[in-house]
Scaffold this motif. Structure first.
Motif, PDB file in Angstrom:
ATOM      1  N   GLN A 174      82.785 113.773  88.166  1.00  0.00           N
ATOM      2  CA  GLN A 174      82.565 113.481  86.754  1.00  0.00           C
ATOM      3  C   GLN A 174      81.069 113.412  86.481  1.00  0.00           C
ATOM      4  OE1 GLN A 174      84.896 113.271  84.362  1.00  0.00           O
ATOM      5  NE2 GLN A 174      86.438 113.798  85.868  1.00  0.00           N
ATOM      6  N   ALA A 175      80.693 113.781  85.274  1.00  0.00           N
ATOM      7  CA  ALA A 175      79.281 113.967  84.954  1.00  0.00           C
ATOM      8  C   ALA A 175      78.494 112.666  85.041  1.00  0.00           C
ATOM      9  CB  ALA A 175      79.160 114.573  83.562  1.00  0.00           C
ATOM     10  N   HIS A 223      78.519 107.136  83.123  1.00  0.00           N
ATOM     11  CA  HIS A 223      79.437 108.186  82.686  1.00  0.00           C
ATOM     12  C   HIS A 223      79.892 107.802  81.272  1.00  0.00           C
ATOM     13  CE1 HIS A 223      79.821 108.104  87.129  1.00  0.00           C
ATOM     14  NE2 HIS A 223      79.918 109.411  87.015  1.00  0.00           N
ATOM     15  N   PHE A 233      81.018 109.427  78.605  1.00  0.00           N
ATOM     16  CA  PHE A 233      82.158 110.061  77.933  1.00  0.00           C
ATOM     17  C   PHE A 233      83.439 109.288  78.249  1.00  0.00           C
ATOM     18  CE2 PHE A 233      83.352 114.640  76.454  1.00  0.00           C
ATOM     19  CZ  PHE A 233      84.176 114.110  75.479  1.00  0.00           C
ATOM     20  N   GLU A 234      83.691 109.052  79.552  1.00  0.00           N
ATOM     21  CA  GLU A 234      84.909 108.338  79.938  1.00  0.00           C
ATOM     22  C   GLU A 234      84.664 106.849  80.104  1.00  0.00           C
ATOM     23  OE1 GLU A 234      83.365 110.083  83.904  1.00  0.00           O
ATOM     24  OE2 GLU A 234      83.325 110.568  81.768  1.00  0.00           O
ATOM     25  N   GLU A 289      76.231 120.732  82.380  1.00  0.00           N
ATOM     26  CA  GLU A 289      77.306 119.821  82.018  1.00  0.00           C
ATOM     27  C   GLU A 289      76.988 119.194  80.666  1.00  0.00           C
ATOM     28  OE1 GLU A 289      78.089 117.005  85.123  1.00  0.00           O
ATOM     29  OE2 GLU A 289      79.392 118.421  86.176  1.00  0.00           O
ATOM     30  N   GLU A 303      77.987 116.242  77.777  1.00  0.00           N
ATOM     31  CA  GLU A 303      78.571 114.903  77.725  1.00  0.00           C
ATOM     32  C   GLU A 303      78.461 114.316  76.320  1.00  0.00           C
ATOM     33  OE1 GLU A 303      79.811 111.445  80.423  1.00  0.00           O
ATOM     34  OE2 GLU A 303      79.979 113.630  80.407  1.00  0.00           O
ATOM     35  N   PRO A 362      87.811 111.571  76.791  1.00  0.00           N
ATOM     36  CA  PRO A 362      87.467 112.826  77.468  1.00  0.00           C
ATOM     37  C   PRO A 362      88.585 113.854  77.347  1.00  0.00           C
ATOM     38  CG  PRO A 362      87.025 110.937  78.881  1.00  0.00           C
ATOM     39  CD  PRO A 362      87.787 110.423  77.700  1.00  0.00           C
ATOM     40  N   GLY A 374      88.393 118.189  82.882  1.00  0.00           N
ATOM     41  CA  GLY A 374      87.139 117.794  83.510  1.00  0.00           C
ATOM     42  C   GLY A 374      85.939 117.985  82.602  1.00  0.00           C
ATOM     43  N   ALA A 375      84.756 118.023  83.216  1.00  0.00           N
ATOM     44  CA  ALA A 375      83.505 118.091  82.468  1.00  0.00           C
ATOM     45  C   ALA A 375      83.412 119.376  81.649  1.00  0.00           C
ATOM     46  CB  ALA A 375      82.321 118.017  83.438  1.00  0.00           C
ATOM     47  N   VAL A 434      81.358 122.467  80.434  1.00  0.00           N
ATOM     48  CA  VAL A 434      80.332 123.207  81.173  1.00  0.00           C
ATOM     49  C   VAL A 434      79.950 124.471  80.412  1.00  0.00           C
ATOM     50  CG1 VAL A 434      79.816 124.495  83.297  1.00  0.00           C
ATOM     51  CG2 VAL A 434      81.061 122.340  83.424  1.00  0.00           C
TER      52      VAL A 434
END
Length: 261
Positions: A19-20, A46, A48-49, A181, A183, A203, A207-208, A210
């Motif tokens: 995770q970013a 992190h 975002f999450e 990445e 965010e 999120p 996943g991230a 990109v």
């Protein structure tokens, strides 16, 4: 068979570990109305999450550029903590003197962070932008960092629903094929306390987010929502090793998007 099972388990864990990571230079606003010292909170998180908080050691450099002039701000930094939903870790509070009209480019060069789960060091050289009196001065100029993202849109007043374009640079030269990445700061820090405000988004699956820079180092992202957005060009810097281990020297930029009302 045991080795195969261990390898499969490790592979399944990679998305959770990947995770970013983002170094935040957080201010409540980007458009400064009154002259004074603007508080900035440095957090390695992190956002975002609203996940795990990484320990941030005292940065190697913390400064601001205004009208091309660099002002050292290391003496404004004071150690504090930041409380995420999962844990509490060291962070820093600083301040930026914003008095005259124009742009203020806030730069943090952190000490490399050891990510034990990946056995690598991470160094996120980070830029954020403030402005006073709507006078543009420095936002479209490179700051001569080891690696950085040069914005092609004014980064402190992007319109939600439009696009943001940046150019990844390493020692001033464009980086082709850089993985960027992206965010969203879903949970903004609370400058009056040690925690964060309630998240305003969740999120996305998969996943991230990109993007990949083109042959000339450019990338473009459609900004769907107002708020703070971060972009991290992974491993774009010239340094690739620290203390005998791999170093990911990343370029990070934060922009602010607004709803058109």
């Amino acid at each position: 068979m045991k080795k195969l099972l261990l390898a499969a388990t490790a592979a399944m864990a990679i998305p959770a570990l990947a995770q970013a990571h983002f170094l935040l230079e957080y201010t409540d606003d980007t458009m400064i109305e009154r002259p004074g010292d603007v508080p900035v909170k440095l957090i390695f998180w992190h956002p975002f999450e609203a996940g795990h908080v990484m320990t941030l050691e005292k940065p190697e450099e913390f400064y601001v550029i205004h009208n091309g002039k660099k002002t050292d701000l290391m003496d404004t930094l004071k150690e504090t903590t930041f409380d995420g939903p999962e844990n509490t870790a060291k962070a820093f509070m600083g301040s930026v003197p914003v008095k005259r009209s124009g742009d203020y480019v806030v730069v943090t060069v952190p000490a490399p962070y050891y990510e034990e789960s990946e056995d690598i060091y991470i160094q996120q050289i980070t830029k954020a932008y403030l402005n006073r009196n709507e006078l543009p001065t420095d936002w479209n100029q490179p700051q001569g960092l080891a690696t950085e993202i040069l914005p092609l849109n004014k980064p402190y007043n992007v319109i939600a629903g439009s696009t943001f374009t940046g150019r990844v640079l390493s020692d001033g030269k464009p980086v082709a094929g850089a993985e960027i990445e992206i965010e969203y700061m879903a949970a903004e820090p609370d400058l009056t306390g040690t925690g964060s405000k309630a998240p305003t988004a969740s999120p996305l699956p998969g996943g991230a987010l990109v993007a990949i820079s083109d042959d000339n180092g450019y990338f473009t992202f459609g900004v769907p929502k107002a708020g703070y957005w971060g972009f991290a060009a992974l491993g774009s810097g010239p340094e690739t090793e620290h203390d005998g281990k791999e170093l990911s020297q990343d370029a990070v930029i934060w922009i602010r998007a607004w709803d058109l009302e």
